[in-house]
Write an enzyme that holds these catalytic residues in place. Structure first.
Site, PDB file in Angstrom:
ATOM      1  N   GLU A  78      -2.780  14.262   8.260  1.00  0.00           N
ATOM      2  CA  GLU A  78      -2.409  13.509   7.067  1.00  0.00           C
ATOM      3  C   GLU A  78      -1.694  12.210   7.430  1.00  0.00           C
ATOM      4  O   GLU A  78      -0.760  12.196   8.239  1.00  0.00           O
ATOM      5  CB  GLU A  78      -1.480  14.356   6.182  1.00  0.00           C
ATOM      6  CG  GLU A  78      -1.136  13.725   4.860  1.00  0.00           C
ATOM      7  CD  GLU A  78      -2.315  13.665   3.902  1.00  0.00           C
ATOM      8  OE1 GLU A  78      -2.288  12.803   2.995  1.00  0.00           O
ATOM      9  OE2 GLU A  78      -3.242  14.488   4.039  1.00  0.00           O
ATOM     10  N   ASP A  79      -2.157  11.105   6.837  1.00  0.00           N
ATOM     11  CA  ASP A  79      -1.503   9.795   6.923  1.00  0.00           C
ATOM     12  C   ASP A  79      -1.354   9.292   8.352  1.00  0.00           C
ATOM     13  O   ASP A  79      -0.298   8.804   8.760  1.00  0.00           O
ATOM     14  CB  ASP A  79      -0.147   9.823   6.208  1.00  0.00           C
ATOM     15  CG  ASP A  79      -0.304   9.747   4.693  1.00  0.00           C
ATOM     16  OD1 ASP A  79      -1.448   9.578   4.221  1.00  0.00           O
ATOM     17  OD2 ASP A  79       0.705   9.869   3.976  1.00  0.00           O
ATOM     18  N   ARG A  95       1.236   5.892   8.701  1.00  0.00           N
ATOM     19  CA  ARG A  95       0.591   5.214   7.569  1.00  0.00           C
ATOM     20  C   ARG A  95       0.839   6.038   6.311  1.00  0.00           C
ATOM     21  O   ARG A  95      -0.072   6.671   5.774  1.00  0.00           O
ATOM     22  CB  ARG A  95      -0.907   5.065   7.844  1.00  0.00           C
ATOM     23  CG  ARG A  95      -1.596   4.015   7.024  1.00  0.00           C
ATOM     24  CD  ARG A  95      -2.857   4.544   6.394  1.00  0.00           C
ATOM     25  NE  ARG A  95      -2.581   5.618   5.437  1.00  0.00           N
ATOM     26  CZ  ARG A  95      -3.498   6.179   4.667  1.00  0.00           C
ATOM     27  NH1 ARG A  95      -4.745   5.809   4.745  1.00  0.00           N
ATOM     28  NH2 ARG A  95      -3.177   7.151   3.818  1.00  0.00           N
ATOM     29  N   LYS A 117       2.504  18.090   0.435  1.00  0.00           N
ATOM     30  CA  LYS A 117       1.125  18.604   0.461  1.00  0.00           C
ATOM     31  C   LYS A 117       1.109  20.123   0.403  1.00  0.00           C
ATOM     32  O   LYS A 117       0.341  20.728  -0.361  1.00  0.00           O
ATOM     33  CB  LYS A 117       0.414  18.130   1.736  1.00  0.00           C
ATOM     34  CG  LYS A 117      -0.073  16.704   1.703  1.00  0.00           C
ATOM     35  CD  LYS A 117      -1.399  16.591   0.977  1.00  0.00           C
ATOM     36  CE  LYS A 117      -1.952  15.183   1.077  1.00  0.00           C
ATOM     37  NZ  LYS A 117      -3.243  15.028   0.398  1.00  0.00           N
ATOM     38  N   ASP A 124      -7.433  14.936   5.329  1.00  0.00           N
ATOM     39  CA  ASP A 124      -7.518  14.791   3.878  1.00  0.00           C
ATOM     40  C   ASP A 124      -7.708  13.343   3.461  1.00  0.00           C
ATOM     41  O   ASP A 124      -8.381  13.066   2.468  1.00  0.00           O
ATOM     42  CB  ASP A 124      -6.272  15.371   3.214  1.00  0.00           C
ATOM     43  CG  ASP A 124      -6.385  15.383   1.706  1.00  0.00           C
ATOM     44  OD1 ASP A 124      -7.378  15.942   1.204  1.00  0.00           O
ATOM     45  OD2 ASP A 124      -5.508  14.832   1.029  1.00  0.00           O
ATOM     46  N   ASP A 125      -7.117  12.392   4.183  1.00  0.00           N
ATOM     47  CA  ASP A 125      -7.290  10.983   3.836  1.00  0.00           C
ATOM     48  C   ASP A 125      -8.757  10.582   3.911  1.00  0.00           C
ATOM     49  O   ASP A 125      -9.213   9.753   3.113  1.00  0.00           O
ATOM     50  CB  ASP A 125      -6.474  10.098   4.778  1.00  0.00           C
ATOM     51  CG  ASP A 125      -4.991  10.393   4.701  1.00  0.00           C
ATOM     52  OD1 ASP A 125      -4.461  10.413   3.583  1.00  0.00           O
ATOM     53  OD2 ASP A 125      -4.371  10.624   5.757  1.00  0.00           O
TER      54      ASP A 125
END
Length: 550
Positions: free
Chosen positions: A232-233, A143, A161, A255-256
């Site tokens: 992440e993602d 994602r 990042k 983090d999302d």
């Protein structure tokens, strides 16, 4: 014949800045041009090269090449031009870099942990370029921002990042490690692309996927005990369960979910101060119900409770809308985390535009009358003129945050928002936008960027030697950022957040708030405020050349 390993090591390479004495000692006489440059001169030359590139993607690739050759020069260049280069090294340009990863690949950076080699994870981690690592960023590429499944092209995200962990937070680049988990891809274009460098297989799912994640975590803990691991993602079906599974077992965060929630909370707190209201006075509608939106709703709910509301009262001030309309108790398609923020079926019925139709964003804005509207949907243009005008009709200073990335997926353009609200809206966006001219004034548009939070979180965690990352550490970061934003706005008449060119300058203060909270919760060794401030100063890396070693 002489080998020149120092020129191949981006952490030691000075290029044309090697002095005559260093060139003689390292066997570089005749290998480099005669001129000896200062770091300042190198930065000027590279900046000229950067500005000469024809497109943002070309600029991104130029900077990545520089990072692979000379990290000190790369980070000094970025530090000198952070506001200009932030959208190039990360969002929105990194989305294009992820799409084109297999077509532009030149040199390896980080590790590719693939499902076909799942029995060799410890071996793969043992092949990392340096033994000591403070921060790992990992993605499975499913994602990526608002562009979806990119397979191993998602490696652009951990690289970007970690570049910000260093450029903003001062984390030593030698102690960072980007990782992509190659578990296949469901993107037909990548599966059919002969240049695609990843595993040509549909994504593994179910028990196979979760067993692989478990194996990766065990290998990381064995090889890198105490490392900070940032997820992440990941898709919503995986992001929340992974975080829940490991947050109490290791030093980790998503983090999302948490970084986004913290920076949005800081932005809303800043807006509250600008309007003279409290967080408990707000009615918040979120468009989107993925992991980021659920995280934001959770932090806003906690802040409202802190402001004196009961859990039930706080929940009554939050409404989420997704592609299928209002989240409400009568829906059977909600996950457990989404169901926490489901409104009553009675609300859904009251707010539906006509009998038999679902309560959509327009009808929720009309019925719920939000003071804050947040977009985390990747539905470009979803905040339409009728919706925004309806909101502005019942609140004097509407707070509107179209946060989806890249800019093509933003729910609204700030110029339109200011026009539709007669200049009354308080606006922050996910992607960078220029200031908006309205009547006789110019309104700065703050970028609600996670880079305000995660690099400072990494710095605070590393400096404090924390053992876990808690939600209250993120809330402390949000509060510190809101305080800084308020000070900046009073001084400059600026936006809801400080300008991004101040990211590195304010990171130590946010890191200090994080470190103090970790100590207060017993998640880090006991140290005074001044001791923590000294630790933060000590661990920060700065882009400056050191005496070379062979």
């Amino acid at each position: 014949m002489t080998d020149h390993p120092v020129l191949s090591d981006p952490l030691r390479n000075k290029g044309t800045a090697f002095t005559p004495e260093e060139r003689a000692a390292l066997g570089l006489v005749g290998v480099l041009p005669e001129a000896v440059e200062t770091l300042d001169q190198q930065v000027e030359r590279e900046y000229h090269a950067f500005r000469s590139r024809a497109s943002a993607l070309d600029q991104h690739l130029m900077l990545r090449g520089l990072q692979d050759r000379n990290e000190v020069l790369f980070y000094r260049l970025v530090a000198d031009h952070l506001a200009e280069m932030l959208p190039i090294i990360y969002t929105p340009t990194v989305a294009d870099a992820c799409r084109e990863f297999s077509h532009t690949y030149q040199r390896t950076r980080g590790l590719f942990l693939s499902y076909p080699a799942r029995d060799r994870l410890r071996e793969a981690l043992g092949n990392r370029p340096r033994a000591d690592v403070d921060v790992v960023v990992v993605t499975d590429g499913e994602r990526i921002l608002g562009i979806g499944d990119q397979g191993i092209g998602g490696m652009g995200i951990p690289i970007g990042k970690l570049s910000l962990y260093t450029a903003v937070g001062g984390i030593d680049p030698a102690r960072t490690l980007p990782i992509v988990l190659d578990v296949g891809t469901n993107d037909e274009a990548r599966l059919a692309d002969p240049a695609y460098l990843g595993w040509r297989h549909r994504r593994i799912t179910g028990e196979d996927y979760h067993r692989f994640i478990d194996d990766v975590v065990r290998a990381v803990q064995a090889e890198l005990p105490g490392v900070l691991l940032q997820w992440e993602d990941f898709a919503i079906d995986h992001a929340q369960p992974i975080l829940a599974a490991f947050r109490d077992r290791m030093l980790t965060f998503n983090d999302d979910i948490q970084g986004t929630a913290a920076v949005v909370l800081a932005t809303v707190l800043s807006a509250c101060r600008a309007t003279g209201t409290g967080i408990g006075d707000q009615r918040v509608t979120l468009l989107g119900a993925g992991s980021a939106a659920i995280g934001v709703a959770g932090y806003l709910h906690a802040a409202m409770e802190e402001d004196g509301l009961s859990p039930e009262q706080a929940a009554a001030r939050i409404a989420l809308v997704d592609v299928d309309g209002l989240l409400h108790s009568g829906r059977t398609d909600l996950s457990p985390t989404q169901r926490r923020f489901a409104r009553s079926a009675a609300d859904a019925q009251e707010w539906q535009p006509t009998s038999g139709r679902r309560a959509d964003l327009a009808s929720v804005v009309e019925g719920f009358r939000p003071t804050v509207l947040i977009g985390l949907s990747t539905a470009g243009g979803a905040f339409t003129e009728p919706i925004v005008r309806a909101m502005a009709g019942h609140v004097e200073r509407p707070v509107i945050l179209p946060l989806s990335n890249p800019s093509s997926r933003s729910e609204a353009d700030p110029h339109d928002l200011m026009a539709w609200t007669e200049g009354r809206a308080l606006v922050a966006t996910g992607s960078p936008y220029p200031p908006v001219g309205f009547e006789h004034s110019t309104v700065p548009i703050s970028q609600c960027n996670n880079a305000f939070i995660f690099p400072a979180m990494g710095l605070g965690v590393v400096a404090a030697r924390a053992s876990r990352v808690s939600d209250t550490m993120f809330v402390a970061a949000a509060g510190a950022l809101a305080d800084i934003a308020g000070d900046a706005a009073r001084v400059s008449g600026g936006g809801l957040l400080p300008p991004v060119d101040r990211l590195a300058a304010i990171a130590p203060e946010i890191a200090l708030a994080v470190a103090e909270r970790a100590v207060a919760e017993g998640l880090a060794p006991r140290r005074s405020r001044e001791e923590l401030r000294t630790r933060i100063d000590e661990v920060r890396w700065h882009p400056a050349y050191q005496a070379p070693t062979r």
